[in-house]
Design a protein around this motif. Structure first.
Motif, PDB file in Angstrom:
ATOM      1  N   ASN A  22      -3.498  -8.166  10.002  1.00 39.94           N
ATOM      2  CA  ASN A  22      -2.955  -8.638   8.722  1.00 39.94           C
ATOM      3  C   ASN A  22      -3.879  -8.252   7.566  1.00 39.94           C
ATOM      4  OD1 ASN A  22      -0.699  -9.810   9.906  1.00 39.94           O
ATOM      5  ND2 ASN A  22      -1.620 -11.836  10.049  1.00 39.94           N
ATOM      6  N   ILE A  23      -5.175  -8.447   7.763  1.00 40.16           N
ATOM      7  CA  ILE A  23      -6.139  -8.087   6.717  1.00 40.16           C
ATOM      8  C   ILE A  23      -6.101  -6.583   6.457  1.00 40.16           C
ATOM      9  CG2 ILE A  23      -8.609  -7.935   6.199  1.00 40.16           C
ATOM     10  CD1 ILE A  23      -8.929 -10.635   7.649  1.00 40.16           C
ATOM     11  N   GLU A  24      -6.001  -5.803   7.519  1.00 44.55           N
ATOM     12  CA  GLU A  24      -5.929  -4.352   7.380  1.00 44.55           C
ATOM     13  C   GLU A  24      -4.671  -3.940   6.607  1.00 44.55           C
ATOM     14  OE1 GLU A  24      -5.960  -0.345  10.200  1.00 44.55           O
ATOM     15  OE2 GLU A  24      -6.121  -2.336  11.099  1.00 44.55           O
ATOM     16  N   GLY A  25      -3.546  -4.581   6.923  1.00 44.76           N
ATOM     17  CA  GLY A  25      -2.302  -4.281   6.207  1.00 44.76           C
ATOM     18  C   GLY A  25      -2.389  -4.654   4.734  1.00 44.76           C
ATOM     19  N   GLU A  26      -2.974  -5.821   4.446  1.00 40.70           N
ATOM     20  CA  GLU A  26      -3.143  -6.239   3.055  1.00 40.70           C
ATOM     21  C   GLU A  26      -4.077  -5.295   2.312  1.00 40.70           C
ATOM     22  OE1 GLU A  26      -4.442 -10.300   3.102  1.00 40.70           O
ATOM     23  OE2 GLU A  26      -2.572 -11.015   3.986  1.00 40.70           O
ATOM     24  N   LEU A  27      -5.124  -4.851   2.984  1.00 44.05           N
ATOM     25  CA  LEU A  27      -6.065  -3.919   2.372  1.00 44.05           C
ATOM     26  C   LEU A  27      -5.382  -2.588   2.075  1.00 44.05           C
ATOM     27  CD1 LEU A  27      -8.970  -3.458   1.475  1.00 44.05           C
ATOM     28  CD2 LEU A  27      -9.494  -2.698   3.785  1.00 44.05           C
ATOM     29  N   ASP A  28      -4.585  -2.099   3.018  1.00 45.61           N
ATOM     30  CA  ASP A  28      -3.841  -0.863   2.795  1.00 45.61           C
ATOM     31  C   ASP A  28      -2.904  -1.008   1.599  1.00 45.61           C
ATOM     32  OD1 ASP A  28      -5.074   0.432   4.883  1.00 45.61           O
ATOM     33  OD2 ASP A  28      -3.433   0.108   6.320  1.00 45.61           O
ATOM     34  N   ASN A  29      -2.206  -2.148   1.517  1.00 48.22           N
ATOM     35  CA  ASN A  29      -1.315  -2.384   0.385  1.00 48.22           C
ATOM     36  C   ASN A  29      -2.077  -2.433  -0.930  1.00 48.22           C
ATOM     37  OD1 ASN A  29       0.922  -2.475   2.054  1.00 48.22           O
ATOM     38  ND2 ASN A  29       0.925  -4.708   2.212  1.00 48.22           N
ATOM     39  N   SER A  30      -3.245  -3.090  -0.902  1.00 48.21           N
ATOM     40  CA  SER A  30      -4.060  -3.173  -2.112  1.00 48.21           C
ATOM     41  C   SER A  30      -4.534  -1.795  -2.548  1.00 48.21           C
ATOM     42  CB  SER A  30      -5.266  -4.085  -1.885  1.00 48.21           C
ATOM     43  OG  SER A  30      -4.857  -5.399  -1.635  1.00 48.21           O
ATOM     44  N   ILE A  31      -4.979  -1.006  -1.594  1.00 42.51           N
ATOM     45  CA  ILE A  31      -5.448   0.345  -1.916  1.00 42.51           C
ATOM     46  C   ILE A  31      -4.300   1.186  -2.471  1.00 42.51           C
ATOM     47  CG2 ILE A  31      -6.289   2.503  -0.893  1.00 42.51           C
ATOM     48  CD1 ILE A  31      -8.034   0.757   0.948  1.00 42.51           C
ATOM     49  N   ASP A  32      -3.130   1.083  -1.848  1.00 36.91           N
ATOM     50  CA  ASP A  32      -1.966   1.818  -2.348  1.00 36.91           C
ATOM     51  C   ASP A  32      -1.614   1.389  -3.764  1.00 36.91           C
ATOM     52  OD1 ASP A  32      -1.778   3.231   0.016  1.00 36.91           O
ATOM     53  OD2 ASP A  32      -0.196   1.964   0.860  1.00 36.91           O
TER      54      ASP A  32
END
Length: 128
Positions: A22-32
């Protein structure tokens, strides 16, 4: 008892893996999102829309400086220089027309918006 501890550890491990995903997905979304925000804020069209008059002024100054330098450094006997000078002159003329067109469109849009703002409260009202 040992089996319960192992099961409990497996369960905690699975929970931690899910949380990490979940943290990885949120981080990916934030970076995008940051990448999208930066690319849109640095897009030339957006910069020109945000600062149209300074861009036109800077373009005019740069065009003047390039044209002034070009005229002083060209030789009249150089055919290639004459062609590139004519091409540069034509490009400057087209760029100037485009800049003036953009600036007038921008100013017209601002004036139309201001006129609509002033006319909107008066709709339906009659002056005495």
């Amino acid at each position: 008892m040992a089996r319960e501890k192992v099961d409990e550890l497996e369960k905690k491990k699975q929970e931690l893996e899910e949380e990490l995903n979940n943290i990885e997905g949120e981080l990916d979304n934030s970076i995008d999102q940051v990448r999208e925000d930066v690319s849109s804020s640095l897009a030339p069209k957006n910069i020109i829309r945000k600062y149209p008059l300074p861009i036109v002024g800077a373009s005019a100054v740069i065009g003047f400086l390039l044209g002034h330098k070009r005229k002083s450094s060209t030789s009249s006997s150089d055919k290639v220089g004459e062609f590139s000078g004519a091409l540069l002159s034509e490009l400057k003329r087209l760029a100037t027309r485009k800049a003036i067109s953009f600036a007038t469109d921008y100013i017209e849009n601002i004036l139309e918006e201001k006129a609509e703002e002033h006319l909107a409260p008066n709709n339906g009202e009659q002056d005495d």
